[in-house]
Design a protein around this motif. Structure first.
Motif, PDB file in Angstrom:
ATOM      1  N   LEU A  11       0.863  -1.188   0.012  1.00 21.36           N
ATOM      2  CA  LEU A  11      -0.097  -0.066  -0.093  1.00 21.36           C
ATOM      3  C   LEU A  11       0.986   1.293  -0.046  1.00 21.36           C
ATOM      4  CD1 LEU A  11      -2.548  -1.019   2.628  1.00 21.36           C
ATOM      5  CD2 LEU A  11      -2.936  -1.314   0.373  1.00 21.36           C
ATOM      6  N   ALA A  12       0.628   2.159  -1.019  1.00 15.99           N
ATOM      7  CA  ALA A  12       1.451   3.425  -1.050  1.00 15.99           C
ATOM      8  C   ALA A  12       0.660   4.575  -0.451  1.00 15.99           C
ATOM      9  CB  ALA A  12       1.746   3.541  -2.430  1.00 15.99           C
ATOM     10  N   TYR A  13       1.206   5.003   0.392  1.00 16.78           N
ATOM     11  CA  TYR A  13       0.507   5.926   1.291  1.00 16.78           C
ATOM     12  C   TYR A  13       0.877   7.635   0.776  1.00 16.78           C
ATOM     13  CZ  TYR A  13      -1.489   2.667   4.459  1.00 16.78           C
ATOM     14  OH  TYR A  13      -2.288   1.557   4.923  1.00 16.78           O
ATOM     15  N   TYR A  14       0.378   8.562   1.063  1.00 23.02           N
ATOM     16  CA  TYR A  14       0.777   9.872   1.031  1.00 23.02           C
ATOM     17  C   TYR A  14      -0.180  10.627   2.019  1.00 23.02           C
ATOM     18  CZ  TYR A  14      -3.393  11.173  -1.875  1.00 23.02           C
ATOM     19  OH  TYR A  14      -4.678  11.554  -2.144  1.00 23.02           O
ATOM     20  N   ASP A  15       0.313  12.122   2.179  1.00 27.96           N
ATOM     21  CA  ASP A  15      -0.150  12.840   2.884  1.00 27.96           C
ATOM     22  C   ASP A  15      -0.917  13.979   2.244  1.00 27.96           C
ATOM     23  OD1 ASP A  15      -0.908  15.121   4.749  1.00 27.96           O
ATOM     24  OD2 ASP A  15       0.653  14.339   6.102  1.00 27.96           O
ATOM     25  N   PRO A  16      -2.065  13.883   1.946  1.00 25.30           N
ATOM     26  CA  PRO A  16      -2.819  15.045   1.124  1.00 25.30           C
ATOM     27  C   PRO A  16      -2.319  16.336   1.460  1.00 25.30           C
ATOM     28  CG  PRO A  16      -4.376  13.280   1.899  1.00 25.30           C
ATOM     29  CD  PRO A  16      -3.235  13.136   2.680  1.00 25.30           C
ATOM     30  N   GLU A  17      -2.467  16.789   2.612  1.00 29.50           N
ATOM     31  CA  GLU A  17      -1.971  18.266   3.162  1.00 29.50           C
ATOM     32  C   GLU A  17      -0.409  18.420   2.681  1.00 29.50           C
ATOM     33  OE1 GLU A  17      -2.748  19.314   6.991  1.00 29.50           O
ATOM     34  OE2 GLU A  17      -4.959  18.426   7.112  1.00 29.50           O
ATOM     35  N   LYS A  18       0.510  17.554   2.874  1.00 30.50           N
ATOM     36  CA  LYS A  18       1.887  17.779   2.591  1.00 30.50           C
ATOM     37  C   LYS A  18       1.791  17.955   1.012  1.00 30.50           C
ATOM     38  CE  LYS A  18       4.445  15.975   6.316  1.00 30.50           C
ATOM     39  NZ  LYS A  18       5.216  14.715   6.505  1.00 30.50           N
ATOM     40  N   PHE A  19       1.130  17.029   0.326  1.00 31.38           N
ATOM     41  CA  PHE A  19       1.209  16.988  -1.230  1.00 31.38           C
ATOM     42  C   PHE A  19       0.659  18.268  -1.856  1.00 31.38           C
ATOM     43  CE2 PHE A  19       0.503  15.097  -5.437  1.00 31.38           C
ATOM     44  CZ  PHE A  19       1.774  14.389  -5.722  1.00 31.38           C
ATOM     45  N   ALA A  20      -0.607  18.671  -1.211  1.00 32.36           N
ATOM     46  CA  ALA A  20      -0.885  19.816  -1.729  1.00 32.36           C
ATOM     47  C   ALA A  20      -0.307  20.962  -1.323  1.00 32.36           C
ATOM     48  CB  ALA A  20      -2.497  20.029  -1.143  1.00 32.36           C
ATOM     49  N   ALA A  21       0.569  21.038  -0.517  1.00 34.04           N
ATOM     50  CA  ALA A  21       1.458  22.140  -0.195  1.00 34.04           C
ATOM     51  C   ALA A  21       2.678  22.394  -1.204  1.00 34.04           C
ATOM     52  CB  ALA A  21       2.122  21.994   1.120  1.00 34.04           C
ATOM     53  N   MET A  22       2.792  21.284  -1.752  1.00 35.98           N
ATOM     54  CA  MET A  22       4.168  21.253  -2.893  1.00 35.98           C
ATOM     55  C   MET A  22       3.648  22.077  -4.137  1.00 35.98           C
ATOM     56  SD  MET A  22       4.946  17.217  -2.666  1.00 35.98           S
ATOM     57  CE  MET A  22       6.316  17.354  -3.879  1.00 35.98           C
ATOM     58  N   ASP A  31       7.344  21.137  -8.439  1.00 31.62           N
ATOM     59  CA  ASP A  31       7.765  20.024  -7.731  1.00 31.62           C
ATOM     60  C   ASP A  31       6.893  18.849  -7.747  1.00 31.62           C
ATOM     61  OD1 ASP A  31      10.007  21.647  -6.774  1.00 31.62           O
ATOM     62  OD2 ASP A  31       9.026  22.113  -5.084  1.00 31.62           O
ATOM     63  N   VAL A  32       5.536  18.840  -7.790  1.00 32.43           N
ATOM     64  CA  VAL A  32       4.688  17.970  -8.201  1.00 32.43           C
ATOM     65  C   VAL A  32       5.095  17.080  -9.457  1.00 32.43           C
ATOM     66  CG1 VAL A  32       2.419  17.054  -8.423  1.00 32.43           C
ATOM     67  CG2 VAL A  32       2.885  18.618  -6.401  1.00 32.43           C
ATOM     68  N   GLN A  33       4.975  17.995 -10.455  1.00 35.82           N
ATOM     69  CA  GLN A  33       5.653  17.599 -11.826  1.00 35.82           C
ATOM     70  C   GLN A  33       6.699  16.704 -11.740  1.00 35.82           C
ATOM     71  OE1 GLN A  33       3.358  16.955 -14.349  1.00 35.82           O
ATOM     72  NE2 GLN A  33       5.112  15.933 -15.287  1.00 35.82           N
ATOM     73  N   ALA A  34       7.767  17.329 -11.200  1.00 32.60           N
ATOM     74  CA  ALA A  34       9.236  16.946 -11.218  1.00 32.60           C
ATOM     75  C   ALA A  34       8.918  15.408 -10.450  1.00 32.60           C
ATOM     76  CB  ALA A  34      10.084  17.699 -10.578  1.00 32.60           C
ATOM     77  N   LEU A  35       8.428  15.464  -9.531  1.00 32.26           N
ATOM     78  CA  LEU A  35       8.274  14.057  -8.724  1.00 32.26           C
ATOM     79  C   LEU A  35       7.262  13.196  -9.574  1.00 32.26           C
ATOM     80  CD1 LEU A  35       8.533  12.370  -6.072  1.00 32.26           C
ATOM     81  CD2 LEU A  35       6.441  13.627  -5.206  1.00 32.26           C
ATOM     82  N   VAL A  36       6.209  13.604  -9.735  1.00 35.99           N
ATOM     83  CA  VAL A  36       5.475  12.626 -10.492  1.00 35.99           C
ATOM     84  C   VAL A  36       5.971  11.990 -12.061  1.00 35.99           C
ATOM     85  CG1 VAL A  36       3.157  12.300 -11.841  1.00 35.99           C
ATOM     86  CG2 VAL A  36       3.328  13.464  -9.663  1.00 35.99           C
ATOM     87  N   SER A  37       6.771  12.724 -12.457  1.00 39.07           N
ATOM     88  CA  SER A  37       7.350  12.201 -13.913  1.00 39.07           C
ATOM     89  C   SER A  37       8.567  11.331 -13.620  1.00 39.07           C
ATOM     90  CB  SER A  37       7.984  13.393 -14.529  1.00 39.07           C
ATOM     91  OG  SER A  37       9.198  13.876 -13.721  1.00 39.07           O
ATOM     92  N   GLN A  38       9.182  11.191 -12.411  1.00 38.34           N
ATOM     93  CA  GLN A  38       9.813  10.338 -12.070  1.00 38.34           C
ATOM     94  C   GLN A  38       9.148   8.625 -11.829  1.00 38.34           C
ATOM     95  OE1 GLN A  38      13.313  11.182  -9.336  1.00 38.34           O
ATOM     96  NE2 GLN A  38      11.882  13.016  -9.111  1.00 38.34           N
ATOM     97  N   CYS A  39       8.080   8.661 -11.585  1.00 39.33           N
ATOM     98  CA  CYS A  39       7.243   7.674 -11.238  1.00 39.33           C
ATOM     99  C   CYS A  39       7.123   6.252 -12.513  1.00 39.33           C
ATOM    100  CB  CYS A  39       5.905   7.802 -10.630  1.00 39.33           C
ATOM    101  SG  CYS A  39       5.975   8.586  -8.992  1.00 39.33           S
ATOM    102  N   GLU A  53       9.366  12.370  -0.280  1.00 40.26           N
ATOM    103  CA  GLU A  53       9.153  12.556   1.249  1.00 40.26           C
ATOM    104  C   GLU A  53       8.536  13.884   1.536  1.00 40.26           C
ATOM    105  OE1 GLU A  53      12.864  13.229   4.559  1.00 40.26           O
ATOM    106  OE2 GLU A  53      13.057  12.295   2.681  1.00 40.26           O
ATOM    107  N   ALA A  54       8.559  14.871   0.777  1.00 34.18           N
ATOM    108  CA  ALA A  54       7.917  16.089   0.677  1.00 34.18           C
ATOM    109  C   ALA A  54       6.373  15.962   0.624  1.00 34.18           C
ATOM    110  CB  ALA A  54       8.406  17.150  -0.116  1.00 34.18           C
ATOM    111  N   GLY A  55       6.014  14.767  -0.021  1.00 33.88           N
ATOM    112  CA  GLY A  55       4.576  14.579  -0.024  1.00 33.88           C
ATOM    113  C   GLY A  55       3.832  13.628   0.973  1.00 33.88           C
TER     114      GLY A  55
END
Length: 122
Positions: free
Chosen positions: A6-17, A21-29, A106-108
């Protein structure tokens, strides 16, 4: 043995990015996901919709009570899942470590929970 990841994330931390930064992160996936699938050990892999689109069914008086949203309230939510076949716990951990949520984001507030499965119908 099969394991549920199960891959978890913190919506508040993710929304604060920032969007950059989100695009840079997601493009690596995608390349990391493909490397994990290339092992031949991944039986199922999926990203999940945001919790606002989830539906919960709970038993009430012998019938399902349906409500919007996740089953539990938590700081972190499940954003993805995978099922792997591994010969040992160590192999399962090595495979799960290949998932983006184990080494990026980690930021998310990303992270993985790896759960041995008692049974699997597939």
């Amino acid at each position: 043995m099969k394991y549920l990841g199960l891959a978890y994330y913190d919506p508040e931390k993710f929304a604060a990015m920032s969007p950059v930064d989100v695009q840079a992160l997601v493009s690596q996936c995608p390349p990391m996901d493909e490397k994990m699938r290339a092992t031949g050990k991944v039986l199922v892999s999926a990203s999940l919709a945001e919790p606002k689109h989830w539906i919960t069914l709970r038993p009430r008086d012998g019938r399902p009570l349906i409500s919007d949203g996740p089953y539990t309230e938590a700081k972190e939510v499940v954003g993805g899942l995978f099922i792997i076949e591994a010969g040992s716990r160590d192999e399962a951990m090595r495979l799960a470590a290949m998932h983006p949520a184990a080494s990026l984001g980690e930021a998310g507030g990303w992270g993985i929970e790896l759960i041995p499965m008692a049974s699997f119908l597939g």
